[in-house]
Design a protein around this motif. Structure first.
Motif, mmCIF file in Angstrom:
data_model
loop_
_atom_site.group_PDB
_atom_site.id
_atom_site.type_symbol
_atom_site.label_atom_id
_atom_site.label_comp_id
_atom_site.label_asym_id
_atom_site.label_seq_id
_atom_site.Cartn_x
_atom_site.Cartn_y
_atom_site.Cartn_z
ATOM 1 N N ILE A 1 -4.876 -3.389 -2.203
ATOM 2 C CA ILE A 1 -3.902 -3.549 -2.669
ATOM 3 C C ILE A 1 -5.578 -4.823 -3.400
ATOM 4 N N PRO A 2 -4.442 -5.923 -4.174
ATOM 5 C CA PRO A 2 -3.632 -5.440 -5.250
ATOM 6 C C PRO A 2 -4.361 -4.182 -6.348
ATOM 7 N N PRO A 3 -4.399 -3.123 -7.093
ATOM 8 C CA PRO A 3 -2.692 -3.235 -7.356
ATOM 9 C C PRO A 3 -1.732 -2.761 -6.493
ATOM 10 N N GLY A 4 -2.198 -1.946 -5.802
ATOM 11 C CA GLY A 4 -0.941 -1.311 -4.357
ATOM 12 C C GLY A 4 0.465 -0.215 -5.011
ATOM 13 N N MET A 5 0.740 -0.140 -4.916
ATOM 14 C CA MET A 5 2.299 0.473 -6.005
ATOM 15 C C MET A 5 2.301 0.309 -7.065
ATOM 16 N N LEU A 6 2.307 -0.735 -7.297
ATOM 17 C CA LEU A 6 2.080 -1.311 -8.302
ATOM 18 C C LEU A 6 1.777 -0.380 -9.652
ATOM 19 N N ALA A 7 0.853 -0.332 -9.549
ATOM 20 C CA ALA A 7 0.071 0.760 -10.677
ATOM 21 C C ALA A 7 0.745 2.335 -10.541
ATOM 22 N N LEU A 8 0.749 2.594 -9.410
ATOM 23 C CA LEU A 8 2.032 3.661 -9.669
ATOM 24 C C LEU A 8 2.614 3.280 -10.512
ATOM 25 N N ASP A 9 3.811 2.639 -10.207
ATOM 26 C CA ASP A 9 5.242 2.133 -10.967
ATOM 27 C C ASP A 9 4.555 2.069 -12.466
ATOM 28 N N ASN A 10 3.378 1.485 -12.788
ATOM 29 C CA ASN A 10 3.326 1.528 -14.279
ATOM 30 C C ASN A 10 2.901 3.136 -15.025
ATOM 31 N N LYS B 1 0.719 -1.458 0.182
ATOM 32 C CA LYS B 1 -0.152 0.253 0.288
ATOM 33 C C LYS B 1 1.029 1.503 0.272
ATOM 34 N N MET B 2 0.537 2.447 -0.741
ATOM 35 C CA MET B 2 1.304 3.761 -0.788
ATOM 36 C C MET B 2 0.595 4.126 0.554
ATOM 37 N N ASP B 3 1.682 4.686 1.501
ATOM 38 C CA ASP B 3 1.803 5.473 2.859
ATOM 39 C C ASP B 3 2.292 7.397 2.024
ATOM 40 N N PRO B 4 0.474 7.688 1.974
ATOM 41 C CA PRO B 4 0.616 8.495 1.931
ATOM 42 C C PRO B 4 0.938 9.914 2.632
ATOM 43 N N ALA C 1 8.636 10.350 -0.712
ATOM 44 C CA ALA C 1 9.453 10.110 -2.251
ATOM 45 C C ALA C 1 8.270 9.401 -2.589
ATOM 46 N N GLN C 2 7.351 8.507 -2.100
ATOM 47 C CA GLN C 2 6.388 7.642 -2.553
ATOM 48 C C GLN C 2 5.587 9.132 -3.125
ATOM 49 N N ARG C 3 4.792 10.450 -2.729
ATOM 50 C CA ARG C 3 3.540 11.410 -2.561
ATOM 51 C C ARG C 3 5.168 12.612 -4.014
ATOM 52 N N ASP C 4 6.154 11.941 -3.944
ATOM 53 C CA ASP C 4 7.256 12.668 -5.130
ATOM 54 C C ASP C 4 6.580 12.108 -6.493
ATOM 55 N N ILE C 5 6.801 11.101 -6.858
ATOM 56 C CA ILE C 5 6.306 10.663 -7.617
ATOM 57 C C ILE C 5 4.664 10.950 -8.506
ATOM 58 N N ILE C 6 3.692 11.010 -7.402
ATOM 59 C CA ILE C 6 2.923 11.705 -7.509
ATOM 60 C C ILE C 6 3.187 12.971 -8.860
ATOM 61 N N ILE D 1 -5.031 2.478 -12.310
ATOM 62 C CA ILE D 1 -5.117 1.305 -11.004
ATOM 63 C C ILE D 1 -5.574 0.056 -11.702
ATOM 64 N N GLU D 2 -7.212 0.125 -12.446
ATOM 65 C CA GLU D 2 -8.228 -0.527 -12.732
ATOM 66 C C GLU D 2 -7.240 -2.145 -13.164
ATOM 67 N N LEU D 3 -7.190 -1.342 -14.780
ATOM 68 C CA LEU D 3 -6.119 -1.886 -15.682
ATOM 69 C C LEU D 3 -4.885 -2.555 -14.457
ATOM 70 N N THR D 4 -4.063 -1.948 -14.458
ATOM 71 C CA THR D 4 -2.798 -2.899 -13.548
ATOM 72 C C THR D 4 -3.504 -4.271 -12.273
ATOM 73 N N LYS D 5 -4.459 -3.669 -12.193
ATOM 74 C CA LYS D 5 -5.155 -4.943 -11.040
ATOM 75 C C LYS D 5 -5.637 -6.129 -12.653
#
Length: 497
Positions: free
Chosen positions: A375-384, A314-317, A321-326, A419-423
């Motif tokens: 989760i799923p897809p969690g952080m994997l969606a943001l990576d994509n 899960k993303m930690d709001p 570092a994770q927020r920087d991706i957004i 998000i839905e597509l990654t799932k």
């Protein structure tokens, strides 16, 4: 009137004699039937004889499998499994090379039968074979049939793989590591290493220390598909049994040819290995057989399973570092600075961010980090999403801007879609699931792209957006459009090479 169900009519052979036609009463003990057959040919000591199926298998008839005998079957009277095992145990130690070779051929053939195998193993036959291998005195066909017999005996699961010495493992590994080795010996050696790894965690560590990817690559560059198949099977086995921490990518490893096969994620990330498989296996003029297709499928699944950790994170709001991706997604889409130092009040900036996050298609416009807590897809969606934005920047900007200019009910929100597509992709590619034993579905694209999952996502998100426009879809149509486009994209992934 039909014969009783317990009576079967068979022919029984004996070397040098005419076959006998005989009715076998299945209610009688097998020993009584063998005695009757022996008496018909005036043979004494009936307890030293047995019946076999007279075909290529030569399997012994036992009380357990005797009901498999059908009317019209051809049987053969032969020496009992114990007598045969005793004779072969002695003959394979002959000082005559010719006699020894013939005995090893007979042993390799007989060892396929579990009844014989049990008798030979009871005579400590496995230890004898391992000693013969460790001695290093046999080569060529002698060694080949010794290893074949060993593989056949071990395949019955009677003896534990944990019983073998380091010396034996090193000897088998040495056959694999040699650049010029008899094909049959190499094939059996690879099969033994695979079984060792799959059947013993302790042997996994020992085998992994004996082999490097550089020593396996030449076997993939040859033209023998069986050798290639066994080589990939060894890589798969080592990857499957590797401890979790050994499956993760280690950027400090730079010497792939000499790195241990315990660093599996790093190995699979290398263009060299993938390009060799692509060139010498997938694009080979030799059609890919079922076993090779299965091993390629397993390799693909194991690689996709490296994504499971991100899929279930899960993303930690509160994680900057994770927020920087957004922030980076916003910057690329709208060509703005992530954190402007001036230009308005805090409230104005919040309003600006909320407006942009809505255009990016996030569900939570105020704090989009919350969208990635599912989760799923969690952080994997943001990576994509970030991969798409960086590696297909024009397409990313076009999709975001197109949808931000549509009516609300007809927009295909990039954030939610991603998000839905990654799932969906995780479900279709079965991320996190163990490989199926009977599946042969591998995607050639996996061997042509360094980031195959991300590339698949990029194909699908563009097709989804295109179809959305053509259908003038609304948010209620999302699942219908998504499933249709992912299905067609799977075809693209399968056929690209």
């Amino acid at each position: 009137m039909p014969p009783p169900a317990d009576i079967v009519k068979v022919a029984i052979e004996w070397p040098g004699a005419f076959p006998k036609l005989m009715e076998i009463d299945q209610k009688k003990p097998l020993s009584a039937i063998i005695k009757e057959v022996c008496e018909g040919w005036s043979l004494g000591s009936h307890e030293t004889y047995a019946l076999q199926i007279a075909d290529a298998t030569n399997f012994y008839i036992t009380e357990k499998n005797r009901n498999d005998i059908k009317n019209g079957s051809i049987l053969r009277l032969t020496t009992s499994p114990y007598q045969t095992a005793l004779q072969l145990h002695e003959r394979i130690q002959s000082s005559s090379m010719d006699a020894k070779l013939e005995s090893l051929k007979d042993l390799a053939n007989a060892s396929r039968d579990i009844t014989f195998a049990q008798e030979f193993i009871n005579l400590d036959g496995i230890s004898l074979l391992t000693q013969m291998v460790e001695s290093g005195t046999d080569f060529g066909d002698l060694l080949s049939f010794t290893l074949t017999a060993f593989v056949e005996l071990m395949d019955h699961g009677i003896v534990s793989w944990d019983t073998f010495s380091v010396a034996f493992i090193k000897k088998i590994a040495s056959f694999v590591n040699k650049t010029a080795m008899d094909t049959a010996v190499l094939q059996r050696s690879l099969a033994i290493l695979e079984s060792m790894v799959l059947n013993s965690q302790d042997l996994y560590h020992k085998v992994a220390q004996e082999i490097t990817i550089g020593q396996l690559i030449p076997h993939l560059q040859g033209t023998d598909q069986d050798i290639q198949t066994y080589t990939i099977a060894v890589i798969n086995a080592l990857f499957l049994k590797a401890p979790e921490e050994k499956r993760q990518f280690d950027e400090n490893i730079v010497d792939i040819l000499n790195c241990p096969l315990t660093e599996m994620a790093h190995i699979l990330a290398q263009k060299q290995l993938r390009s060799i498989i692509l060139t010498n296996v997938i694009r080979s003029p030799t059609p890919i057989n079922d076993e090779m297709a299965h091993q390629l499928y397993v390799l693909q699944v194991l690689n996709f399973n490296l994504l499971e950790d991100r899929m279930m994170t899960k993303m930690d709001p509160q994680d900057q570092a994770q927020r920087d991706i957004i922030f980076e997604l916003r910057r690329i889409a709208f060509d703005v600075e992530c954190e402007p130092n001036n230009g308005g009040s805090i409230e104005k900036r919040k309003s600006m961010y909320t407006r942009d996050y809505k255009k990016l298609g996030f569900i939570n416009h105020v704090n989009p980090a919350v969208d990635f807590t599912q989760i799923p897809p969690g952080m994997l969606a943001l990576d994509n999403m970030l991969y798409f934005a960086k590696h297909h920047q024009d397409a990313y900007i076009r999709i975001v801007l197109e949808n931000s200019s549509r009516e609300d009910k007809h927009e295909c929100p990039f954030g939610r879609s991603s998000i839905e597509l990654t799932k969906m992709l995780c479900e279709i590619l079965k991320v996190g699931e163990l490989p199926s034993e009977n599946c042969h579905d591998f995607h050639p694209m996996f061997f042509t792209h360094d980031r195959s999952f991300e590339e698949f996502f990029c194909i699908c998100i563009q097709l989804l957006n295109k179809t959305w426009k053509e259908m003038r879809a609304t948010s209620e149509d999302f699942n219908k459009v998504g499933r249709e486009r992912v299905g067609s994209s799977k075809f693209v992934l399968t056929t690209r090479s």
